[in-house]
Design a protein around this motif. Structure first.
Motif, PDB file in Angstrom:
ATOM      1  N   PRO A   1       0.837  -1.203   0.000  1.00 22.56           N
ATOM      2  CA  PRO A   1       0.000   0.000   0.000  1.00 22.56           C
ATOM      3  C   PRO A   1       0.873   1.254   0.000  1.00 22.56           C
ATOM      4  O   PRO A   1       1.795   1.380   0.792  1.00 22.56           O
ATOM      5  N   GLY A   2       0.591   2.157  -0.910  1.00 19.89           N
ATOM      6  CA  GLY A   2       1.399   3.360  -1.021  1.00 19.89           C
ATOM      7  C   GLY A   2       2.652   3.186  -1.846  1.00 19.89           C
ATOM      8  O   GLY A   2       3.383   4.162  -2.069  1.00 19.89           O
ATOM      9  N   GLY A   3       2.934   1.942  -2.298  1.00 20.69           N
ATOM     10  CA  GLY A   3       4.118   1.698  -3.110  1.00 20.69           C
ATOM     11  C   GLY A   3       3.940   2.212  -4.525  1.00 20.69           C
ATOM     12  O   GLY A   3       2.829   2.491  -4.981  1.00 20.69           O
ATOM     13  N   SER A   4       5.043   2.308  -5.239  1.00 26.15           N
ATOM     14  CA  SER A   4       5.036   2.895  -6.584  1.00 26.15           C
ATOM     15  C   SER A   4       4.401   1.974  -7.627  1.00 26.15           C
ATOM     16  O   SER A   4       3.971   2.442  -8.687  1.00 26.15           O
ATOM     17  N   GLY A   5       4.369   0.663  -7.356  1.00 27.37           N
ATOM     18  CA  GLY A   5       3.890  -0.287  -8.349  1.00 27.37           C
ATOM     19  C   GLY A   5       4.896  -0.569  -9.439  1.00 27.37           C
ATOM     20  O   GLY A   5       4.599  -1.301 -10.389  1.00 27.37           O
ATOM     21  N   ARG A   6       6.092  -0.040  -9.307  1.00 31.31           N
ATOM     22  CA  ARG A   6       7.162  -0.247 -10.303  1.00 31.31           C
ATOM     23  C   ARG A   6       8.040  -1.393  -9.800  1.00 31.31           C
ATOM     24  O   ARG A   6       8.863  -1.213  -8.919  1.00 31.31           O
ATOM     25  N   LEU A   7       7.850  -2.567 -10.389  1.00 31.86           N
ATOM     26  CA  LEU A   7       8.476  -3.789  -9.893  1.00 31.86           C
ATOM     27  C   LEU A   7       9.556  -4.284 -10.846  1.00 31.86           C
ATOM     28  O   LEU A   7       9.426  -4.160 -12.069  1.00 31.86           O
ATOM     29  N   LEU A   8      10.607  -4.852 -10.275  1.00 34.06           N
ATOM     30  CA  LEU A   8      11.675  -5.460 -11.059  1.00 34.06           C
ATOM     31  C   LEU A   8      11.475  -6.975 -11.041  1.00 34.06           C
ATOM     32  O   LEU A   8      11.587  -7.601  -9.996  1.00 34.06           O
ATOM     33  N   PRO A   9      11.167  -7.595 -12.185  1.00 37.36           N
ATOM     34  CA  PRO A   9      10.856  -9.026 -12.174  1.00 37.36           C
ATOM     35  C   PRO A   9      12.061  -9.936 -12.003  1.00 37.36           C
ATOM     36  O   PRO A   9      11.904 -11.121 -11.677  1.00 37.36           O
ATOM     37  N   SER A  10      13.263  -9.414 -12.195  1.00 39.65           N
ATOM     38  CA  SER A  10      14.466 -10.234 -12.073  1.00 39.65           C
ATOM     39  C   SER A  10      15.627  -9.337 -11.694  1.00 39.65           C
ATOM     40  O   SER A  10      15.847  -8.296 -12.329  1.00 39.65           O
ATOM     41  N   LEU A  11      16.391  -9.748 -10.670  1.00 48.15           N
ATOM     42  CA  LEU A  11      17.507  -8.929 -10.196  1.00 48.15           C
ATOM     43  C   LEU A  11      18.858  -9.527 -10.549  1.00 48.15           C
ATOM     44  O   LEU A  11      19.787  -8.807 -10.915  1.00 48.15           O
ATOM     45  N   TRP A  12      18.984 -10.862 -10.434  1.00 50.63           N
ATOM     46  CA  TRP A  12      20.300 -11.499 -10.577  1.00 50.63           C
ATOM     47  C   TRP A  12      20.203 -12.754 -11.432  1.00 50.63           C
ATOM     48  O   TRP A  12      19.326 -13.589 -11.224  1.00 50.63           O
ATOM     49  N   ASP A  13      21.093 -12.864 -12.410  1.00 49.46           N
ATOM     50  CA  ASP A  13      21.211 -14.064 -13.235  1.00 49.46           C
ATOM     51  C   ASP A  13      22.228 -14.972 -12.558  1.00 49.46           C
ATOM     52  O   ASP A  13      23.441 -14.749 -12.660  1.00 49.46           O
ATOM     53  N   ALA A  14      21.728 -15.996 -11.848  1.00 51.30           N
ATOM     54  CA  ALA A  14      22.624 -16.840 -11.062  1.00 51.30           C
ATOM     55  C   ALA A  14      23.550 -17.670 -11.945  1.00 51.30           C
ATOM     56  O   ALA A  14      24.680 -17.976 -11.544  1.00 51.30           O
ATOM     57  N   ASP A  15      23.114 -18.044 -13.135  1.00 49.52           N
ATOM     58  CA  ASP A  15      23.964 -18.838 -14.024  1.00 49.52           C
ATOM     59  C   ASP A  15      25.154 -18.021 -14.521  1.00 49.52           C
ATOM     60  O   ASP A  15      26.288 -18.506 -14.546  1.00 49.52           O
ATOM     61  N   ALA A  16      24.894 -16.786 -14.932  1.00 48.18           N
ATOM     62  CA  ALA A  16      25.971 -15.912 -15.409  1.00 48.18           C
ATOM     63  C   ALA A  16      26.667 -15.188 -14.260  1.00 48.18           C
ATOM     64  O   ALA A  16      27.739 -14.627 -14.447  1.00 48.18           O
ATOM     65  N   ASP A  17      26.045 -15.201 -13.080  1.00 45.29           N
ATOM     66  CA  ASP A  17      26.543 -14.509 -11.886  1.00 45.29           C
ATOM     67  C   ASP A  17      26.758 -13.017 -12.163  1.00 45.29           C
ATOM     68  O   ASP A  17      27.835 -12.462 -11.943  1.00 45.29           O
ATOM     69  N   ARG A  18      25.705 -12.407 -12.653  1.00 45.88           N
ATOM     70  CA  ARG A  18      25.725 -10.958 -12.884  1.00 45.88           C
ATOM     71  C   ARG A  18      24.292 -10.429 -12.825  1.00 45.88           C
ATOM     72  O   ARG A  18      23.337 -11.201 -12.853  1.00 45.88           O
ATOM     73  N   ALA A  19      24.158  -9.129 -12.743  1.00 49.22           N
ATOM     74  CA  ALA A  19      22.830  -8.518 -12.740  1.00 49.22           C
ATOM     75  C   ALA A  19      22.077  -8.920 -13.998  1.00 49.22           C
ATOM     76  O   ALA A  19      22.654  -9.013 -15.089  1.00 49.22           O
ATOM     77  N   SER A  20      20.788  -9.165 -13.844  1.00 50.37           N
ATOM     78  CA  SER A  20      20.003  -9.654 -14.974  1.00 50.37           C
ATOM     79  C   SER A  20      19.672  -8.570 -15.998  1.00 50.37           C
ATOM     80  O   SER A  20      19.324  -8.868 -17.129  1.00 50.37           O
ATOM     81  N   ARG A  21      19.748  -7.316 -15.593  1.00 48.34           N
ATOM     82  CA  ARG A  21      19.446  -6.175 -16.461  1.00 48.34           C
ATOM     83  C   ARG A  21      18.002  -6.201 -16.968  1.00 48.34           C
ATOM     84  O   ARG A  21      17.692  -5.765 -18.073  1.00 48.34           O
ATOM     85  N   ALA A  22      17.108  -6.739 -16.162  1.00 50.75           N
ATOM     86  CA  ALA A  22      15.695  -6.759 -16.536  1.00 50.75           C
ATOM     87  C   ALA A  22      15.114  -5.358 -16.450  1.00 50.75           C
ATOM     88  O   ALA A  22      15.595  -4.500 -15.695  1.00 50.75           O
ATOM     89  N   ALA A  23      14.057  -5.130 -17.219  1.00 48.98           N
ATOM     90  CA  ALA A  23      13.377  -3.833 -17.206  1.00 48.98           C
ATOM     91  C   ALA A  23      12.301  -3.826 -16.132  1.00 48.98           C
ATOM     92  O   ALA A  23      11.660  -4.852 -15.859  1.00 48.98           O
TER      93      ALA A  23
END
Length: 209
Positions: free
Chosen positions: A104-126
């Motif tokens: 409640p009160g949040g922006s509603g702007r969600l990141l569906p993926s943060l980390w690519d565990a296989d590549a071991d780097r940020a997922s660069r998701a939108a």
């Protein structure tokens, strides 16, 4: 308690119906919790279209896309069940990027993926916008043992024998972590929805008698 057998398709329909009817300020934050052998990711993914058809925008987020970097996650080795239980999931990242923006009160702007565990780097998701009234489904293992702020929890449970039988050999080292989770957290005792999935073709809802 009463155990009610149900078909997989009917399970999805009943869960989607319940979630669609659940009102909460802002957006509904749902955990679909269970070991990989229970298929929490598949169940959460199956709920997206029925929810959208019912007029509830839905976003599926996998906890596996919010793991900590390998340097932290694997500090005690690749097959340490205690480290898996206590420290693989990046709970602060999941809160910051998904659960808090959906509050409640949040922006509603969600990141569906943060980390690519296989590549071991940020997922660069939108980032994706989830409007008020939307539902975010977070699926994965060991989600209910901490302080993650879910509005509704679905827990998929297997008997110890079924869990051992259905866990892939490469993941058998995780079994002590799930035994510890059952003993210390006992998510089946408080989850809003408990589903037995010893046989994935014949799930059963555990309901109050």
């Amino acid at each position: 308690m009463r155990v009610r057998p149900i078909s997989p398709d009917r399970l999805v329909a009943e869960l989607a119906g319940r979630l669609a009817r659940t009102e909460t300020p802002g957006r509904l934050r749902v955990a679909v919790d269970g070991p990989p052998a229970a298929g929490p990711d598949a169940l959460a993914a199956a709920l997206v279209d029925p929810l959208r058809a019912a007029g509830r925008p839905a976003l599926h987020v996998r906890a596996a896309d919010f793991l900590r970097p390998a340097s932290t996650r694997l500090e005690h080795g690749r097959t340490n069940p205690d480290a898996y239980y206590e420290g693989w999931l990046d709970e602060p990242g999941l809160r910051r990027e998904v659960l808090d923006p959906a509050a409640p009160g949040g922006s509603g702007r969600l990141l569906p993926s943060l980390w690519d565990a296989d590549a071991d780097r940020a997922s660069r998701a939108a980032y994706q916008d989830l409007p008020p009234g939307g539902v975010v489904l977070v699926s994965g293992a060991l989600l209910l043992g901490g302080a993650l702020p879910f509005d509704l929890a679905v827990h998929l449970v297997l008997s110890p024998a079924a869990l051992e039988r259905r866990t892939e050999p490469v993941l058998r080292w995780t079994l002590p972590a799930f035994a510890r989770y059952a003993a210390e957290v006992d998510p089946a005792s408080f989850a809003d929805v408990v589903v037995r999935v010893d046989d994935p073709r014949r799930p059963a809802l555990v309901e109050a008698g």
